[in-house]
Motif scaffolding. Sequence first.
Motif, mmCIF file in Angstrom:
data_model
loop_
_atom_site.group_PDB
_atom_site.id
_atom_site.type_symbol
_atom_site.label_atom_id
_atom_site.label_comp_id
_atom_site.label_asym_id
_atom_site.label_seq_id
_atom_site.Cartn_x
_atom_site.Cartn_y
_atom_site.Cartn_z
ATOM 1 N N ILE A 240 0.818 -1.218 0.000
ATOM 2 C CA ILE A 240 0.000 0.000 0.000
ATOM 3 C C ILE A 240 0.850 1.265 0.000
ATOM 4 C CG2 ILE A 240 -1.585 1.369 1.424
ATOM 5 C CD1 ILE A 240 -3.102 -1.204 2.014
ATOM 6 N N LYS A 241 1.829 1.345 0.873
ATOM 7 C CA LYS A 241 2.638 2.571 0.972
ATOM 8 C C LYS A 241 3.391 2.843 -0.338
ATOM 9 C CE LYS A 241 3.295 2.620 5.981
ATOM 10 N NZ LYS A 241 4.277 2.604 7.093
ATOM 11 N N GLU A 242 3.995 1.802 -0.870
ATOM 12 C CA GLU A 242 4.733 1.946 -2.141
ATOM 13 C C GLU A 242 3.787 2.386 -3.257
ATOM 14 O OE1 GLU A 242 6.590 -1.036 -5.509
ATOM 15 O OE2 GLU A 242 6.662 -1.688 -3.415
ATOM 16 N N THR A 243 2.598 1.782 -3.299
ATOM 17 C CA THR A 243 1.624 2.124 -4.339
ATOM 18 C C THR A 243 1.118 3.551 -4.184
ATOM 19 O OG1 THR A 243 0.948 -0.208 -4.479
ATOM 20 C CG2 THR A 243 -0.551 1.425 -5.400
ATOM 21 N N ALA A 244 0.835 3.939 -2.955
ATOM 22 C CA ALA A 244 0.359 5.309 -2.706
ATOM 23 C C ALA A 244 1.404 6.337 -3.141
ATOM 24 C CB ALA A 244 0.034 5.484 -1.224
ATOM 25 N N GLN A 245 2.671 6.075 -2.841
ATOM 26 C CA GLN A 245 3.756 6.978 -3.245
ATOM 27 C C GLN A 245 3.797 7.115 -4.767
ATOM 28 O OE1 GLN A 245 6.104 8.520 -1.138
ATOM 29 N NE2 GLN A 245 7.049 9.528 -2.899
ATOM 30 N N PHE A 246 3.674 5.984 -5.440
ATOM 31 C CA PHE A 246 3.722 5.971 -6.906
ATOM 32 C C PHE A 246 2.545 6.742 -7.514
ATOM 33 C CE2 PHE A 246 1.949 3.647 -10.610
ATOM 34 C CZ PHE A 246 2.852 4.092 -11.566
ATOM 35 N N ILE A 247 1.338 6.523 -6.974
ATOM 36 C CA ILE A 247 0.151 7.204 -7.509
ATOM 37 C C ILE A 247 0.265 8.713 -7.293
ATOM 38 C CG2 ILE A 247 -2.352 7.470 -7.263
ATOM 39 C CD1 ILE A 247 -2.488 4.503 -6.546
ATOM 40 N N HIS A 248 0.755 9.096 -6.128
ATOM 41 C CA HIS A 248 0.927 10.526 -5.830
ATOM 42 C C HIS A 248 1.889 11.176 -6.815
ATOM 43 C CE1 HIS A 248 1.550 14.246 -3.654
ATOM 44 N NE2 HIS A 248 2.855 14.004 -3.643
ATOM 45 N N GLU A 249 2.973 10.488 -7.128
ATOM 46 C CA GLU A 249 3.999 11.065 -8.000
ATOM 47 C C GLU A 249 3.579 11.090 -9.464
ATOM 48 O OE1 GLU A 249 7.449 8.729 -7.269
ATOM 49 O OE2 GLU A 249 7.842 9.602 -5.284
ATOM 50 N N LYS A 250 2.863 10.068 -9.912
ATOM 51 C CA LYS A 250 2.617 9.956 -11.348
ATOM 52 C C LYS A 250 1.189 10.266 -11.776
ATOM 53 C CE LYS A 250 3.793 7.097 -15.330
ATOM 54 N NZ LYS A 250 4.546 5.912 -15.798
ATOM 55 N N TYR A 251 0.201 10.032 -10.907
ATOM 56 C CA TYR A 251 -1.191 10.144 -11.344
ATOM 57 C C TYR A 251 -2.000 11.195 -10.576
ATOM 58 C CZ TYR A 251 -0.649 5.940 -14.200
ATOM 59 O OH TYR A 251 -0.243 5.042 -15.145
ATOM 60 N N ALA A 252 -1.806 11.297 -9.275
ATOM 61 C CA ALA A 252 -2.660 12.169 -8.467
ATOM 62 C C ALA A 252 -1.837 13.047 -7.533
ATOM 63 C CB ALA A 252 -3.653 11.328 -7.669
ATOM 64 N N PRO A 253 -1.072 13.995 -8.080
ATOM 65 C CA PRO A 253 -0.249 14.855 -7.225
ATOM 66 C C PRO A 253 -1.072 15.750 -6.299
ATOM 67 C CG PRO A 253 -0.257 15.652 -9.491
ATOM 68 C CD PRO A 253 -0.912 14.312 -9.502
ATOM 69 N N ASN A 254 -2.344 15.952 -6.638
ATOM 70 C CA ASN A 254 -3.217 16.791 -5.810
ATOM 71 C C ASN A 254 -3.684 16.079 -4.551
ATOM 72 O OD1 ASN A 254 -4.657 15.108 -7.640
ATOM 73 N ND2 ASN A 254 -6.538 16.159 -7.077
ATOM 74 N N LYS A 255 -3.474 14.748 -4.481
ATOM 75 C CA LYS A 255 -3.863 14.003 -3.295
ATOM 76 C C LYS A 255 -2.602 13.651 -2.498
ATOM 77 C CE LYS A 255 -7.300 11.439 -2.906
ATOM 78 N NZ LYS A 255 -8.352 10.402 -2.854
ATOM 79 N N SER A 256 -2.652 13.873 -1.213
ATOM 80 C CA SER A 256 -1.493 13.578 -0.369
ATOM 81 C C SER A 256 -1.307 12.076 -0.239
ATOM 82 C CB SER A 256 -1.669 14.194 1.015
ATOM 83 O OG SER A 256 -2.717 13.532 1.706
ATOM 84 N N ILE A 257 -0.093 11.672 0.099
ATOM 85 C CA ILE A 257 0.196 10.253 0.300
ATOM 86 C C ILE A 257 -0.648 9.713 1.455
ATOM 87 C CG2 ILE A 257 1.989 8.607 0.959
ATOM 88 C CD1 ILE A 257 3.994 10.385 -0.522
#
Length: 885
Positions: A240-257
Amino acid sequence: MFLKYIILLFLVFSSLLFSSVSQPESVVLKLKWKHQFQFAGYYIAKERGYYKEAGLDVSIYPYDPACGRFVSEDVLAGDVNFAVGSSSLLYEISQGKELLLLNAIFDSSPLILLSKGERKLRRAKDLNKKRIMFGADEVNSILLSMILEKNSISYTRVPYSFEGFLKGEADAIVAYIGNEPFVLMQKKIAFNYLDPASNGFDFYSDILYTSKKEYYEHPRRVNDFMKASMQGWRYAFEHIKETAQFIHEKYAPNKSIEALIYEANVLKKMANLTPDHMGKIDASKMEQMSKVYQKQGLIKEMPENFAYLHPSAFQTVTLTPQEQAWLDKHPIISYSGMHMKPILYENRGEVEGMAVDYMNLIAKRCGFEAQYQHFKKGSKLTNAIKSRSLDVSLSNPEFVSTKEYANFTEAFGSYPIVIATQNDIDDIEDITALFGKKVAVRDNFKLYNYLKANFPEIELVTLKNTSSCLQSLSRGKVFAVVGVLPVISQGIRDAYLANVKISGTLEYAHELKMMVRSDYALLTSILNKGIESISPADRRLIENRWSVFNRGELSSYQFSRYTNLALIVVIALFMYLYLGAKKGLHARKRYAKELENKLDLLEKGISIITIDKFTKIEHVNESYLNVCGYKEDEILGRTYESLLLKSESNDNIEAYSRKVVEGKGWGGELAHLTKENKQHWCEVKFIPITSNDGELEGYYVTHQDISHLKGAQKMATTDPLTKINNRRFFYEIFEKEIRRHKREGLSIGFLMIDIDNFKLYNDLYGHLEGDKVLIAVAKVLQETCQRSSDDIFRLGGEEFGVLVINTNKQKTEAFAQKIIEAIANLQLPHKGNAPHKVVTSSLGGVVISLDEKEVVLVKDLYAQADRAMYDAKEAGKNRIKIVEA
């Protein structure tokens, strides 16, 4: 010089094309909302290369609320291959959209009714007379509306605004469980919520779906996408943590980790992560969902009984403890089969075909892994069964000798045996037309023994495979080829045999059974349960994929001779356009004529027409003129539409016209009308012709003759002996009639007629005389059932069926009595049918008044009519019994 360019470009283009087969296929996935953890599995499948390993290059796009239309419209149009939707897809399917549901990521809906405050929102009644904000997407709010309506809650709808909700402009708001609660937590605002599952609406959510067209034309791509996506989901929830970091960086920068991690932990509870369950759609749960929608009046009926589910989605069959214990010890079942495309064959190292799809479906339902083994010859396959090194063979013939070492399951498929001849031979009504003629049959085929034993007058020629038989027919070395309908049809298409057609059928069917090693008796029982679970909808989904009489576009895995011919046409067309773009209409005609001359050297039989942008015909080649019977001056200057058959069966006219108006290419099936007013079906390709400035000038239209395939389709639904509808067509038409009658609030009757003591008749008088009785009974039914709305069928053996619409029990009883009296009045002698001494019949029927919200299954009505028929027999035969459902 022109031919030299064509050949050179053909070689270059072919090498490029075939070298690119291993390149990933580009597909598009569209989400149901903006980027967030809700779609993590798809992001991970792309990032970690699961899609790439499956040969897919996937583009992922979020939903745009401003687009103003359902995502499913993009899926149906082919602009999007896969999409994520909600349970409201049931509503869209009920409107006739040809969608196929693949996986359900969450067992419950993530939508909630959210309220602020310390007091718990335990009951829907707490919202009575409150202000509620519903989103603009009414379809996704349906579930929450149901909760309120179920509890007779009155409320005031106010404009949707989360900021307004925070300011107190509403008492509750439709929210997403992974987003808005986290915002309130960050703001230290107490909240409560109602969720659908806790209020009796336990619906799937985030359903991955595609179009039926996508599945029929690219089944491997669909299955590979599903498998890779589930890999992605498992990884996402395990990291989960790794995936959340990846989504924040590449897909949803407007959402916090932190917000993404919160969302992930909430969603993880809603997703069943067990390996065997992840993504699986349970048919019984779908049935409950549809019933809820029906009760709410949101849908009137479901199109078919779960025909909108991917075959792997159905619940498992019920095994006995002994069967389950046996499977636990034997989790992998090896199988193989004789190669007969499209039943079973190997393609680029992979096994494919209808029998393979059936085996995979049965394996999923029964809970074992089916593992294919390769054998070059059928004899080695048989020896493998004998030596116990192979468990199951899918397509071996059932001979008496095999009983020493193998058992056979019930049939999982049955296909007509057809006669193929050259085009100049009239349709064959009787097998006696083959007497004294050379007839080719595939070697090592049970059909050969049948023909040899029953029709010694036929000069049989055995060849190694169907392709050899058809080539021999095309060259005039044999008079006819006899074989299985889908195999013969596929062979004609693959070899592009323009001078070969299907001319008739035999009173004989090729049954697909599984040959199982005899020491695996429990496996035979397990497989039979899997076969029994296969519904008519399952069969259509599998057979529509493979049957050449229900053809879609050729997939990238099917490089047939026709594909190569199409490449030649495209490359030659490129040269034609390149050399003639600046030379006007006169030059185009000249180059088109030259092109045809070159193509005739490469392949005979393809028809070519050139039309301008208003569809006026500028040029037509000799092949089209020969097929449709026109002279050139009778066609030039006419519109292309004037060549087409104006009929409901020619339902692609509108689709073709729309694409032509838009200046786009198009491909599909169109029925043309010959000069003698006969139908002529073609697979048509429209290729736009544009000027140097990109302006549309016209179309280059190619035609492949598929009339023989349309004839095959008719044969597939017609009983070859009696010439009335067969069992396959019965299931198709009965389901459609039930749906229509439910919409219109009408009643429907189904009658089953069985000839009394028919087995004894065959024993006394012989099977040929028995066939004459069956033909006579069919004729009586045709004469008795004179209303165009009544349909008659031969259901198998001596059983017949009749569908009677808009009836009641009293009318049906009178009609049924008329039928059995007409059969008895034939006065056909039958000394074994005491006390009547003539051929009689027993009839059972069921009448039902259909309610649009009621779930009615064909199998249930069939069973009731069947029981009534046997009650009539038990009461003394030559009787009727009609029941009401």
